[in-house]
Design a protein around this motif. Structure first.
Motif, PDB file in Angstrom:
ATOM      1  N   PRO A  63      -5.782  -2.215   4.967  1.00 12.84           N
ATOM      2  CA  PRO A  63      -6.706  -3.339   4.785  1.00 12.84           C
ATOM      3  C   PRO A  63      -6.016  -4.692   4.681  1.00 12.84           C
ATOM      4  O   PRO A  63      -6.686  -5.717   4.687  1.00 12.84           O
ATOM      5  CB  PRO A  63      -7.403  -2.986   3.466  1.00 12.84           C
ATOM      6  N   THR A  64      -4.680  -4.691   4.570  1.00 11.06           N
ATOM      7  CA  THR A  64      -3.947  -5.950   4.414  1.00 11.06           C
ATOM      8  C   THR A  64      -2.922  -6.119   5.524  1.00 11.06           C
ATOM      9  O   THR A  64      -2.452  -5.132   6.113  1.00 11.06           O
ATOM     10  CB  THR A  64      -3.220  -6.003   3.066  1.00 11.06           C
ATOM     11  N   ALA A  65      -2.554  -7.363   5.770  1.00  9.31           N
ATOM     12  CA  ALA A  65      -1.534  -7.643   6.781  1.00  9.31           C
ATOM     13  C   ALA A  65      -0.195  -7.031   6.384  1.00  9.31           C
ATOM     14  O   ALA A  65       0.535  -6.507   7.236  1.00  9.31           O
ATOM     15  CB  ALA A  65      -1.387  -9.156   6.970  1.00  9.31           C
ATOM     16  N   SER A  66       0.146  -7.071   5.094  1.00 17.98           N
ATOM     17  CA  SER A  66       1.423  -6.514   4.650  1.00 17.98           C
ATOM     18  C   SER A  66       1.476  -5.014   4.904  1.00 17.98           C
ATOM     19  O   SER A  66       2.516  -4.486   5.321  1.00 17.98           O
ATOM     20  CB  SER A  66       1.647  -6.816   3.166  1.00 17.98           C
ATOM     21  N   GLY A  67       0.365  -4.333   4.693  1.00 21.58           N
ATOM     22  CA  GLY A  67       0.316  -2.906   4.969  1.00 21.58           C
ATOM     23  C   GLY A  67       0.446  -2.607   6.447  1.00 21.58           C
ATOM     24  O   GLY A  67       1.174  -1.692   6.853  1.00 21.58           O
ATOM     25  N   ARG A  68      -0.253  -3.377   7.267  1.00 23.00           N
ATOM     26  CA  ARG A  68      -0.172  -3.153   8.714  1.00 23.00           C
ATOM     27  C   ARG A  68       1.247  -3.372   9.218  1.00 23.00           C
ATOM     28  O   ARG A  68       1.756  -2.597  10.043  1.00 23.00           O
ATOM     29  CB  ARG A  68      -1.162  -4.075   9.448  1.00 23.00           C
TER      30      ARG A  68
END
Length: 220
Positions: A63-68
């Motif tokens: 759900p977050t850019a950091s995770g992606r």
């Protein structure tokens, strides 16, 4: 205490069993039978092909850019960096391209990868990344435990150095932070499911090394 610290303590007996396993003790001493390590690297190459897919699916669902970014980078590393390590060991331990291509996953390998695939396909993002984390964290602990006591010279030095490298520890920290963030925002039921996923994946880590040590094949 954070979610990850709590679940890490929860699996302390499993972690101790991993660190005490003869596969890793003999690897540290440099006395591990080449046949057992050959079994391990062939199975690990099969595992990583599927693990990289699980990481890619985690990236797609994050759900977050950091995770992606983190999980997509992890998928790339699984394919590139560790495959390069395997190719070097394939040459060192006499694994030809034909042998690698003809190999099939053992019950431990297939069980582990199928479990991660099931998490990715049928369970929540939170459970998936909790199941992904042990492959990072357990290997980091193993690398840090084995390196100070490893014999020198050691035929398995490149493997040890890979998982004791600070960069691998930093990657583990980043994934752990993502799991803690997900757990903080999750319901109690989801957190309980995350604990189960983490514990099961840690069990599979032990099974993977045990299978390699005994050079296990399908029993029938």
């Amino acid at each position: 205490m954070s979610f990850c610290q709590t679940v890490w303590e929860d699996v302390a007996p499993l972690r101790r069993a991993i660190l005490d396993h003869p596969f890793l003790n003999e690897l540290a001493a440099g006395t591990l039978a080449p046949e057992s390590f050959r079994h391990y690297i062939v199975q690990d190459s099969l595992y990583l092909a599927e693990y990289s897919r699980a990481l890619a699916l985690a990236a797609a669902r994050a759900p977050t850019a950091s995770g992606r970014l983190e999980f997509s980078d992890g998928a790339k590393v699984a394919v590139q960096v560790e495959e390069a390590l395997h190719q070097a060991f394939f040459a060192q331990f006499g694994v030809t391209a034909e042998i690698a291509a003809a190999s099939e996953p053992t019950p431990a390998c297939l069980g582990y990868t199928s479990y991660l695939s099931a998490l990715a396909a049928t369970r929540s993002y939170e459970e998936l990344i909790a199941g992904i984390l042990p492959c990072f964290w357990v290997y980091w602990e193993v690398g840090c435990d084995v390196k100070p006591r490893a014999a020198s010279p050691n035929p398995y030095a490149a493997w040890i150095d890979t998982y004791a490298a600070p960069a691998f520890g930093e990657a583990t920290d980043r994934v752990r932070a993502l799991v803690d963030e997900a757990a903080q925002n999750a319901t109690a039921a989801t957190r309980a499911a995350m604990v189960t996923a983490f514990r099961n994946a840690t069990r599979f880590e032990w099974m993977f090394w045990d299978s390699a040590y005994h050079r296990a094949i399908w029993p029938i």
